[in-house]
Every structure is written in C-alpha cells, then in structure tokens.
Write a protein that holds these residues in place. Structure first.
Motif, short mmCIF file in Angstrom:
data_model
loop_
_atom_site.label_atom_id
_atom_site.label_comp_id
_atom_site.label_asym_id
_atom_site.label_seq_id
_atom_site.Cartn_x
_atom_site.Cartn_y
_atom_site.Cartn_z
N UNK A 1 -10.50 -6.00 -13.63
CA UNK A 1 -9.26 -5.39 -12.95
C UNK A 1 -9.67 -4.02 -12.30
N UNK A 2 -9.24 -3.81 -11.12
CA UNK A 2 -9.58 -2.61 -10.37
C UNK A 2 -7.96 -2.23 -9.79
N UNK A 3 -7.64 -0.80 -10.08
CA UNK A 3 -6.71 -0.07 -9.71
C UNK A 3 -7.14 0.95 -8.96
N UNK A 4 -6.90 1.33 -7.91
CA UNK A 4 -7.37 2.36 -6.94
C UNK A 4 -6.46 3.18 -6.01
N UNK A 5 -6.51 4.29 -5.60
CA UNK A 5 -5.62 4.80 -4.57
C UNK A 5 -6.21 4.23 -3.31
N UNK A 6 -5.08 4.05 -2.65
CA UNK A 6 -5.27 3.23 -1.24
C UNK A 6 -5.37 4.35 -0.05
N UNK A 7 -6.22 4.78 0.49
CA UNK A 7 -6.47 5.70 1.30
C UNK A 7 -5.57 5.29 2.98
N UNK A 8 -5.53 6.35 3.39
CA UNK A 8 -5.05 6.16 4.72
C UNK A 8 -5.71 7.08 5.60
N UNK A 9 -6.00 6.52 7.20
CA UNK A 9 -5.40 5.39 7.48
C UNK A 9 -6.32 4.10 7.14
N UNK A 10 -5.82 2.94 7.34
CA UNK A 10 -6.47 1.56 6.93
C UNK A 10 -6.55 0.91 8.23
N UNK A 11 -7.44 -0.19 7.97
CA UNK A 11 -7.90 -1.15 9.27
C UNK A 11 -7.93 -2.28 8.58
N UNK A 12 -7.47 -3.41 9.38
CA UNK A 12 -7.65 -4.98 8.75
C UNK A 12 -7.73 -5.93 9.95
N UNK A 13 -8.16 -6.85 9.55
CA UNK A 13 -8.30 -8.08 10.38
C UNK A 13 -7.91 -9.44 9.67
N UNK A 14 -7.09 -10.15 10.39
CA UNK A 14 -6.70 -11.42 9.95
C UNK A 14 -5.60 -11.42 8.76
N UNK A 15 -4.93 -10.52 8.47
CA UNK A 15 -3.95 -10.39 7.55
C UNK A 15 -2.70 -11.01 8.01
N UNK A 16 -1.77 -11.72 7.25
CA UNK A 16 -0.56 -12.43 7.89
C UNK A 16 0.07 -11.05 8.54
N UNK A 17 0.94 -11.56 9.31
CA UNK A 17 1.91 -10.45 10.27
C UNK A 17 2.63 -9.64 9.09
N UNK A 18 3.36 -10.45 8.22
CA UNK A 18 4.31 -9.96 7.36
C UNK A 18 3.38 -8.63 6.44
N UNK A 19 2.32 -8.94 6.38
CA UNK A 19 1.38 -7.91 5.42
C UNK A 19 1.15 -6.78 6.26
#
Length: 93
Positions: A63-81
């Motif tokens: 298990x890994x739990x970490x702070x999610x930095x911003x800004x972020x970038x992505x590709x291919x994630x569903x529109x709702x995500x």
C-alpha cells in the motif's frame, strides 16, 4: 483538505478487494485512476489514511499513500475522472 494518491497491490490470488475499496470510498470524495490507484480528499494525515486502509490488508499486501502534488497531467483517463481532478485540485497552481 488534502488530496492523496493511493496505490495498492493485494498479492493473494483470491483476495477480496471489496473491503479495501469500501474503506477508500468512505472518504467521500474520491476518483479511481485505474487499476489499483485512487485519489481521495480528506483532512486525515497520510499515516491515518494508511493505518485505516491497512485494516483491510494481509501481511504480504502493498500500500502507498502519498500527497498528490499539483498541477498534475494525465492521458487516457475517463472524462469523469479528469473532471474530478480539475474540480478538486487547488486553483492557484
């Protein structure tokens, strides 16, 4: 409120993911990134989240739990995500 990323690997072949997923979704504001990764928003600390989720894990799970930095970038994630990320990341980044 902080955004955390959670990643897990349940190693037992017949492992029931439902208990862990129920704990993750209990944080209220969450998005599934895909596979075994989620984003959540909570006032809890990373240690508190880890300890809470660990109650659904076996000794050989990861298990890994970490702070999610911003800004972020992505590709291919569903529109709702993608929409969830855009609506929930700080606006000043």
């Amino acid at each position: 409120m902080k955004t955390f990323i959670i990643s897990y690997d349940l190693r037992k072949p017949d492992k029931n993911y439902e208990a862990l997923i129920k704990l993750i979704r209990a944080y209220g504001s969450w998005a599934k990134l895909g596979g075994s990764a989620y984003l959540i928003i909570t006032d809890s600390s990373v240690v508190q989240v880890r300890d809470n989720l660990a109650t659904a894990l076996d000794s050989n799970d990861q298990l890994f739990v970490g702070t999610c930095p911003v800004p972020s970038a992505w590709k291919g994630l569903p529109d709702e995500v993608a929409k969830w990320i855009l609506e929930n990341q700080p606006k000043n980044c």
